[in-house]
Enzyme design. Structure first.
Site, PDB file in Angstrom:
ATOM      1  N   CYS A 130       1.049  -1.385  -0.085  1.00 30.56           N
ATOM      2  CA  CYS A 130       0.093   0.084  -0.141  1.00 30.56           C
ATOM      3  C   CYS A 130       0.897   1.067   0.232  1.00 30.56           C
ATOM      4  CB  CYS A 130      -1.079  -0.091   1.041  1.00 30.56           C
ATOM      5  SG  CYS A 130      -1.933  -1.873   1.256  1.00 30.56           S
ATOM      6  N   LYS A 195      -8.478  -0.089  10.720  1.00 29.13           N
ATOM      7  CA  LYS A 195      -8.608  -1.329   9.366  1.00 29.13           C
ATOM      8  C   LYS A 195      -7.386  -2.611   9.698  1.00 29.13           C
ATOM      9  CE  LYS A 195      -7.434  -2.194   4.554  1.00 29.13           C
ATOM     10  NZ  LYS A 195      -7.375  -1.269   3.182  1.00 29.13           N
ATOM     11  N   ARG A 205      -8.493  -9.552  -3.104  1.00 27.41           N
ATOM     12  CA  ARG A 205      -7.145  -9.059  -3.700  1.00 27.41           C
ATOM     13  C   ARG A 205      -7.196  -9.791  -5.148  1.00 27.41           C
ATOM     14  NH1 ARG A 205      -3.757  -9.351   1.861  1.00 27.41           N
ATOM     15  NH2 ARG A 205      -4.535  -7.892   2.609  1.00 27.41           N
ATOM     16  N   ARG A 217       0.968  -7.379   5.631  1.00 28.54           N
ATOM     17  CA  ARG A 217       0.395  -5.710   5.329  1.00 28.54           C
ATOM     18  C   ARG A 217       0.018  -5.610   6.817  1.00 28.54           C
ATOM     19  NH1 ARG A 217      -1.284  -5.418   0.329  1.00 28.54           N
ATOM     20  NH2 ARG A 217      -2.800  -6.050  -0.354  1.00 28.54           N
ATOM     21  N   GLU A 233      -6.967   5.198  17.308  1.00 32.01           N
ATOM     22  CA  GLU A 233      -6.899   4.815  15.552  1.00 32.01           C
ATOM     23  C   GLU A 233      -7.941   5.984  14.856  1.00 32.01           C
ATOM     24  OE1 GLU A 233      -5.063   4.621  13.220  1.00 32.01           O
ATOM     25  OE2 GLU A 233      -3.207   3.079  13.452  1.00 32.01           O
ATOM     26  N   LYS A 248     -13.134  -2.066   9.741  1.00 32.17           N
ATOM     27  CA  LYS A 248     -13.252  -2.937   8.608  1.00 32.17           C
ATOM     28  C   LYS A 248     -12.030  -3.778   9.271  1.00 32.17           C
ATOM     29  CE  LYS A 248     -11.384  -3.114   3.775  1.00 32.17           C
ATOM     30  NZ  LYS A 248     -10.120  -2.793   3.261  1.00 32.17           N
ATOM     31  N   SER A 274     -15.217  -8.327   1.628  1.00 34.74           N
ATOM     32  CA  SER A 274     -14.963  -9.413   0.449  1.00 34.74           C
ATOM     33  C   SER A 274     -15.542 -10.946   1.091  1.00 34.74           C
ATOM     34  CB  SER A 274     -13.794  -9.611  -0.114  1.00 34.74           C
ATOM     35  OG  SER A 274     -12.904  -9.760  -0.025  1.00 34.74           O
ATOM     36  N   TYR A 313     -21.005  -5.612  -0.596  1.00 33.09           N
ATOM     37  CA  TYR A 313     -20.824  -6.128  -2.308  1.00 33.09           C
ATOM     38  C   TYR A 313     -22.790  -6.724  -1.699  1.00 33.09           C
ATOM     39  CZ  TYR A 313     -16.057  -5.758  -1.624  1.00 33.09           C
ATOM     40  OH  TYR A 313     -14.784  -5.819  -1.935  1.00 33.09           O
TER      41      TYR A 313
HETATM   42  C1  PBG Z   1      -6.974  -1.382   0.269  1.00 32.46           C
HETATM   43  C2  PBG Z   1      -8.190  -2.351   0.373  1.00 32.46           C
HETATM   44  C3  PBG Z   1      -8.312  -3.478   0.072  1.00 32.46           C
HETATM   45  C4  PBG Z   1     -10.035  -4.034   1.269  1.00 32.46           C
HETATM   46  C5  PBG Z   1     -10.785  -2.336   0.882  1.00 32.46           C
HETATM   47  N1  PBG Z   1      -9.335  -1.549   0.687  1.00 32.46           N
HETATM   48  C6  PBG Z   1      -7.168  -4.814   0.619  1.00 32.46           C
HETATM   49  C7  PBG Z   1      -6.177  -5.203   1.482  1.00 32.46           C
HETATM   50  O1  PBG Z   1      -6.030  -3.864   1.640  1.00 32.46           O
HETATM   51  O2  PBG Z   1      -6.326  -5.253   0.884  1.00 32.46           O
HETATM   52  C8  PBG Z   1     -10.180  -4.895   0.758  1.00 32.46           C
HETATM   53  C9  PBG Z   1     -11.923  -4.866   0.559  1.00 32.46           C
HETATM   54  C10 PBG Z   1     -12.629  -6.225   1.192  1.00 32.46           C
HETATM   55  O3  PBG Z   1     -12.021  -7.198   1.590  1.00 32.46           O
HETATM   56  O4  PBG Z   1     -13.650  -5.986   0.548  1.00 32.46           O
HETATM   57  N2  PBG Z   1      -5.689  -1.456   0.603  1.00 32.46           N
END
Ligand code: PBG
Length: 323
Positions: A130, A195, A205, A217, A233, A248, A274, A313
């Site tokens: 990122c 996050k 991904r 990450r 945060e 998230k 996702s 989604y």
């Molecule tokens: C970008 C990002 C990610 C997601 C949203 N923005 C992927 C990540 O951080 O690896 C994930 C969203 C999802 O899983 O639906 N950094």
């Protein structure tokens, strides 16, 4: 007054009484639909781990945008899949990049649809991290400079709101300053504030073609074991000027949603990611759960926990039912 004077079942007798005392509701107003845009014309590639979701070219995106607006969903969040990736994610902040062209097309052809953009470099870097890499490390401050450029390019293209998802320190403040300096002081920032470094991003991904090519990450996204840290945060991002804060993923972090909402009382977004979506779809396809009921129950749990907005989604599916 307890039993037999009090009988909790009285108000559960039928759908009318149940409706009258129902505390939480799924509303189209709360939904944000994530969309993936890629180069080409007439492209609509289904993402295998996310049935019903597609990588789509700009023309298909515009048609989908119209459908989303017709369903009453106010907003989308856009993710770009560029032609070219490089070490510094150049296409992320290029004025004619995939996402900038997608924003412009949506705002000219579906002007009433509110366009939020994900601000991050992982979809645009060849290493999939990122930010800017030096050695094995993602460099914070250099990355922040690029995120400011990326945000500015999105807003110049017409984005209504930016949503930084990178988890670099200080990026919300830097983006706020950058936007204000160009006269975009009315553009809100939705910070991916808490996050987590989650395995639930797997299908995304695949969709965004953004898996890190080495390592993971963990040095920038949060440790799933931590709760207090999420409040720090959020506190920092609010201090730096975030208008909305996001938690998230959502499902494994309902406690965090609850704590953020009760501590700060600010608008909170939950990202039903996702992997959460894919699990429901897979189980439903096997006939193991009732998709619509499980979906609504999960989304309601986010509302009950305190989420004002839900990125999901399932947004179009839910909106169809509501309509
Ligand atoms: C970008 C990002 C990610 C997601 C949203 N923005 C992927 C990540 O951080 O690896 C994930 C969203 C999802 O899983 O639906 N950094």
């Amino acid at each position: 007054m307890s039993f037999p004077i009090t009988r909790m079942r009285r108000m559960r007798t039928n759908e009318t009484t149940r409706r009258m005392v129902r505390e939480n509701h799924l509303r189209v107003d709360d939904l944000i639909m994530p969309l993936f845009v890629c180069p080409g014309d007439g492209v609509k590639n289904e993402i295998s781990s996310m049935p019903g979701n597609y990588q789509m070219s700009i023309d298909v995106l515009v048609e989908t945008g119209k459908e989303i607006l017709d369903l009453g969903i106010p907003a989308v969040i856009l993710f770009g899949i560029p032609d070219q990736k490089d070490a510094r994610g150049t296409e992320a902040y290029h004025d004619h990049g995939i996402i900038q062209r997608a924003i412009a097309a949506l705002k000219s052809q579906v002007p009433d649809l509110y366009v939020i953009t994900d601000v991050c470099l992982c979809e645009y870097t060849d290493h999939g991290h990122c930010g800017v890499i030096v050695g094995e490390d993602v460099k914070n401050d250099e990355t922040v400079d690029l995120l400011v450029q990326e945000s500015l390019s999105h807003v110049r293209a017409g984005a209504d709101m930016v949503a930084p998802s990178d988890m670099m320190d200080g990026r919300v403040g830097a983006i706020r300053e950058g936007l204000d300096a160009e006269g975009f002081d009315q553009i809100p920032i939705m910070a991916y504030a808490a996050k987590y470094c989650s395995a639930f991003y797997g299908p995304f991904r695949e969709a965004a073609e953004s898996a890190p090519q080495f390592g993971d990450r963990r040095s920038y996204q949060m440790d799933p074991a931590n709760g207090d840290e999420a409040l720090r945060e959020v506190d920092l991002d609010l201090d730096e000027g975030a208008d909305l804060v996001m938690v998230k993923p959502a499902l494994s972090y309902l406690d965090i949603i609850y704590r953020v909402k009760s501590t700060f009382g600010v608008p909170v977004a939950a990202y039903n990611v996702s992997g959460e979506f894919a699990m429901v779809k897979a189980a439903a396809q096997n006939g193991w759960v009732d998709e619509a009921r499980v979906r609504d129950e999960l989304l309601l749990s986010m509302k009950r926990a305190g989420a004002d907005l839900i990125l999901t989604y399932f947004a179009m599916d839910v909106a169809r039912v509501i309509k």
